[in-house]
Design a protein around this motif. Structure first.
Motif, PDB file in Angstrom:
ATOM      1  N   ALA A 123      -6.581  19.708  43.090  1.00 44.76           N
ATOM      2  CA  ALA A 123      -6.657  20.553  41.904  1.00 44.76           C
ATOM      3  C   ALA A 123      -5.305  20.504  41.201  1.00 44.76           C
ATOM      4  O   ALA A 123      -4.278  20.240  41.831  1.00 44.76           O
ATOM      5  CB  ALA A 123      -7.011  21.983  42.282  1.00 44.76           C
ATOM      6  N   PRO A 124      -5.276  20.760  39.898  1.00 44.42           N
ATOM      7  CA  PRO A 124      -3.985  20.803  39.209  1.00 44.42           C
ATOM      8  C   PRO A 124      -3.116  21.941  39.733  1.00 44.42           C
ATOM      9  O   PRO A 124      -3.621  22.919  40.306  1.00 44.42           O
ATOM     10  CB  PRO A 124      -4.358  21.051  37.751  1.00 44.42           C
ATOM     11  CG  PRO A 124      -5.821  20.857  37.651  1.00 44.42           C
ATOM     12  CD  PRO A 124      -6.389  20.976  39.016  1.00 44.42           C
ATOM     13  N   LYS A 125      -1.816  21.806  39.530  1.00 44.32           N
ATOM     14  CA  LYS A 125      -0.892  22.829  39.990  1.00 44.32           C
ATOM     15  C   LYS A 125      -1.181  24.144  39.277  1.00 44.32           C
ATOM     16  O   LYS A 125      -1.607  24.149  38.115  1.00 44.32           O
ATOM     17  CB  LYS A 125       0.547  22.369  39.718  1.00 44.32           C
ATOM     18  CG  LYS A 125       1.579  23.219  40.382  1.00 44.32           C
ATOM     19  CD  LYS A 125       2.954  22.623  40.221  1.00 44.32           C
ATOM     20  CE  LYS A 125       3.971  23.501  40.910  1.00 44.32           C
ATOM     21  NZ  LYS A 125       5.315  22.976  40.738  1.00 44.32           N
ATOM     22  N   GLU A 126      -0.974  25.242  39.950  1.00 42.58           N
ATOM     23  CA  GLU A 126      -1.242  26.567  39.403  1.00 42.58           C
ATOM     24  C   GLU A 126      -0.454  26.770  38.114  1.00 42.58           C
ATOM     25  O   GLU A 126       0.764  26.564  38.085  1.00 42.58           O
ATOM     26  CB  GLU A 126      -0.845  27.638  40.425  1.00 42.58           C
ATOM     27  CG  GLU A 126      -1.381  29.028  40.105  1.00 42.58           C
ATOM     28  CD  GLU A 126      -2.894  29.120  40.242  1.00 42.58           C
ATOM     29  OE1 GLU A 126      -3.490  29.827  39.418  1.00 42.58           O
ATOM     30  OE2 GLU A 126      -3.464  28.500  41.153  1.00 42.58           O
ATOM     31  N   GLY A 127      -1.134  27.132  37.038  1.00 43.56           N
ATOM     32  CA  GLY A 127      -0.483  27.389  35.761  1.00 43.56           C
ATOM     33  C   GLY A 127      -0.355  26.167  34.876  1.00 43.56           C
ATOM     34  O   GLY A 127       0.040  26.302  33.722  1.00 43.56           O
ATOM     35  N   SER A 128      -0.652  24.981  35.391  1.00 36.03           N
ATOM     36  CA  SER A 128      -0.531  23.782  34.567  1.00 36.03           C
ATOM     37  C   SER A 128      -1.729  23.671  33.629  1.00 36.03           C
ATOM     38  O   SER A 128      -2.809  24.166  33.929  1.00 36.03           O
ATOM     39  CB  SER A 128      -0.436  22.541  35.449  1.00 36.03           C
ATOM     40  OG  SER A 128      -1.671  22.303  36.094  1.00 36.03           O
ATOM     41  N   LYS A 129      -1.521  22.998  32.492  1.00 33.98           N
ATOM     42  CA  LYS A 129      -2.588  22.845  31.510  1.00 33.98           C
ATOM     43  C   LYS A 129      -2.632  21.398  31.069  1.00 33.98           C
ATOM     44  O   LYS A 129      -1.595  20.753  30.930  1.00 33.98           O
ATOM     45  CB  LYS A 129      -2.350  23.743  30.298  1.00 33.98           C
ATOM     46  CG  LYS A 129      -2.431  25.216  30.625  1.00 33.98           C
ATOM     47  CD  LYS A 129      -2.233  26.057  29.390  1.00 33.98           C
ATOM     48  CE  LYS A 129      -2.311  27.530  29.741  1.00 33.98           C
ATOM     49  NZ  LYS A 129      -2.077  28.391  28.577  1.00 33.98           N
ATOM     50  N   LYS A 130      -3.831  20.881  30.825  1.00 31.49           N
ATOM     51  CA  LYS A 130      -4.009  19.525  30.345  1.00 31.49           C
ATOM     52  C   LYS A 130      -4.238  19.575  28.839  1.00 31.49           C
ATOM     53  O   LYS A 130      -5.013  20.410  28.354  1.00 31.49           O
ATOM     54  CB  LYS A 130      -5.195  18.871  31.045  1.00 31.49           C
ATOM     55  CG  LYS A 130      -5.377  17.417  30.685  1.00 31.49           C
ATOM     56  CD  LYS A 130      -6.528  16.809  31.449  1.00 31.49           C
ATOM     57  CE  LYS A 130      -6.689  15.358  31.022  1.00 31.49           C
ATOM     58  NZ  LYS A 130      -7.810  14.705  31.702  1.00 31.49           N
ATOM     59  N   ARG A 131      -3.566  18.681  28.121  1.00 28.50           N
ATOM     60  CA  ARG A 131      -3.728  18.642  26.667  1.00 28.50           C
ATOM     61  C   ARG A 131      -5.138  18.193  26.326  1.00 28.50           C
ATOM     62  O   ARG A 131      -5.709  17.343  27.006  1.00 28.50           O
ATOM     63  CB  ARG A 131      -2.729  17.670  26.057  1.00 28.50           C
ATOM     64  CG  ARG A 131      -1.306  18.180  26.082  1.00 28.50           C
ATOM     65  CD  ARG A 131      -0.340  17.157  25.542  1.00 28.50           C
ATOM     66  NE  ARG A 131      -0.776  16.677  24.237  1.00 28.50           N
ATOM     67  CZ  ARG A 131      -0.291  15.585  23.646  1.00 28.50           C
ATOM     68  NH1 ARG A 131       0.626  14.858  24.254  1.00 28.50           N
ATOM     69  NH2 ARG A 131      -0.733  15.209  22.465  1.00 28.50           N
ATOM     70  N   ARG A 132      -5.683  18.727  25.244  1.00 27.89           N
ATOM     71  CA  ARG A 132      -6.992  18.298  24.798  1.00 27.89           C
ATOM     72  C   ARG A 132      -6.875  16.932  24.148  1.00 27.89           C
ATOM     73  O   ARG A 132      -5.807  16.550  23.664  1.00 27.89           O
ATOM     74  CB  ARG A 132      -7.625  19.306  23.846  1.00 27.89           C
ATOM     75  CG  ARG A 132      -6.957  19.413  22.501  1.00 27.89           C
ATOM     76  CD  ARG A 132      -7.655  20.453  21.619  1.00 27.89           C
ATOM     77  NE  ARG A 132      -7.053  20.507  20.302  1.00 27.89           N
ATOM     78  CZ  ARG A 132      -7.425  19.741  19.272  1.00 27.89           C
ATOM     79  NH1 ARG A 132      -8.391  18.850  19.426  1.00 27.89           N
ATOM     80  NH2 ARG A 132      -6.836  19.862  18.096  1.00 27.89           N
ATOM     81  N   ARG A 133      -7.972  16.186  24.120  1.00 31.30           N
ATOM     82  CA  ARG A 133      -7.981  14.847  23.566  1.00 31.30           C
ATOM     83  C   ARG A 133      -8.022  14.945  22.040  1.00 31.30           C
ATOM     84  O   ARG A 133      -8.948  15.529  21.476  1.00 31.30           O
ATOM     85  CB  ARG A 133      -9.220  14.092  24.079  1.00 31.30           C
ATOM     86  CG  ARG A 133      -9.250  12.647  23.642  1.00 31.30           C
ATOM     87  CD  ARG A 133     -10.416  11.942  24.263  1.00 31.30           C
ATOM     88  NE  ARG A 133     -11.668  12.349  23.624  1.00 31.30           N
ATOM     89  CZ  ARG A 133     -12.808  11.692  23.735  1.00 31.30           C
ATOM     90  NH1 ARG A 133     -12.877  10.618  24.481  1.00 31.30           N
ATOM     91  NH2 ARG A 133     -13.890  12.119  23.123  1.00 31.30           N
ATOM     92  N   ARG A 134      -7.035  14.366  21.389  1.00 31.01           N
ATOM     93  CA  ARG A 134      -6.986  14.358  19.921  1.00 31.01           C
ATOM     94  C   ARG A 134      -7.473  12.996  19.458  1.00 31.01           C
ATOM     95  O   ARG A 134      -6.808  11.990  19.655  1.00 31.01           O
ATOM     96  CB  ARG A 134      -5.571  14.629  19.422  1.00 31.01           C
ATOM     97  CG  ARG A 134      -5.077  16.009  19.806  1.00 31.01           C
ATOM     98  CD  ARG A 134      -3.711  16.290  19.233  1.00 31.01           C
ATOM     99  NE  ARG A 134      -3.779  16.488  17.785  1.00 31.01           N
ATOM    100  CZ  ARG A 134      -2.881  15.993  16.933  1.00 31.01           C
ATOM    101  NH1 ARG A 134      -1.872  15.251  17.373  1.00 31.01           N
ATOM    102  NH2 ARG A 134      -2.998  16.231  15.648  1.00 31.01           N
ATOM    103  N   VAL A 135      -8.645  12.974  18.860  1.00 34.83           N
ATOM    104  CA  VAL A 135      -9.268  11.711  18.480  1.00 34.83           C
ATOM    105  C   VAL A 135      -9.091  11.467  16.985  1.00 34.83           C
ATOM    106  O   VAL A 135      -8.890  12.411  16.209  1.00 34.83           O
ATOM    107  CB  VAL A 135     -10.769  11.679  18.860  1.00 34.83           C
ATOM    108  CG1 VAL A 135     -10.935  11.750  20.353  1.00 34.83           C
ATOM    109  CG2 VAL A 135     -11.536  12.790  18.183  1.00 34.83           C
ATOM    110  N   GLY A 136      -9.174  10.192  16.611  1.00 34.97           N
ATOM    111  CA  GLY A 136      -9.082   9.834  15.196  1.00 34.97           C
ATOM    112  C   GLY A 136      -7.676   9.922  14.645  1.00 34.97           C
ATOM    113  O   GLY A 136      -7.484  10.228  13.465  1.00 34.97           O
TER     114      GLY A 136
END
Length: 149
Positions: free
Chosen positions: A7-20
């Protein structure tokens, strides 16, 4: 450690995919949807179960043969004509028919069918009756009663 425990580290966030946002961003121009076609256009695409206009599976199924009935009731069936040899004013149910040897297997609750003739007054107790069986029992002077299966 197992793969399903990662699982990702506690409190970490993944950026959303910016398309186009250009070819260097990895998802430029067509945004990963390909060149043309229904699934590359804006909007939600097709609904679940859509098969391109072909009759979908969920609508075809009941038309096909050999699909079993769901929760089908299994009855021990006997025709009214088989009861004609019993003694007058005797009580008829699944246990007495098994004891007499008229029915040899117990396949579930008793159901009386209307084929044949009867002219003795019987007190019949069963889980189900056909309409013609009810008529013939009452015409012979007997009585019928529906019991819970």
């Amino acid at each position: 450690m197992k793969l399903n425990e990662l699982a990702p580290k506690e409190g970490s966030k993944k950026r959303r995919r910016r398309v186009g946002r250009g070819i260097s961003a990895g998802q430029g121009a067509s945004c990963g949807f390909g060149m043309r076609g229904q699934k590359s256009r804006s909007g939600s695409g097709t609904r679940p179960g859509f098969e391109g206009g072909q009759m979908p599976l969920y609508r075809r199924l009941p038309k096909l043969k050999h699909f079993p009935l769901v929760n089908q009731k299994q009855y021990t069936i006997i025709n009214i004509g088989k009861l004609a040899n019993l003694a007058t004013s005797s009580e008829v149910n699944l246990e007495t028919l098994m004891a007499e040897g008229i029915i040899t297997t117990n396949d579930g609750p008793l159901k009386i069918l209307g084929q044949g003739e009867i002219n003795v007054a019987l007190s019949v107790k069963a889980a189900a009756f056909t309409e013609s069986a009810k008529e013939k029992i009452t015409q012979a002077g007997g009585s019928w009663e529906v019991i819970e299966a």
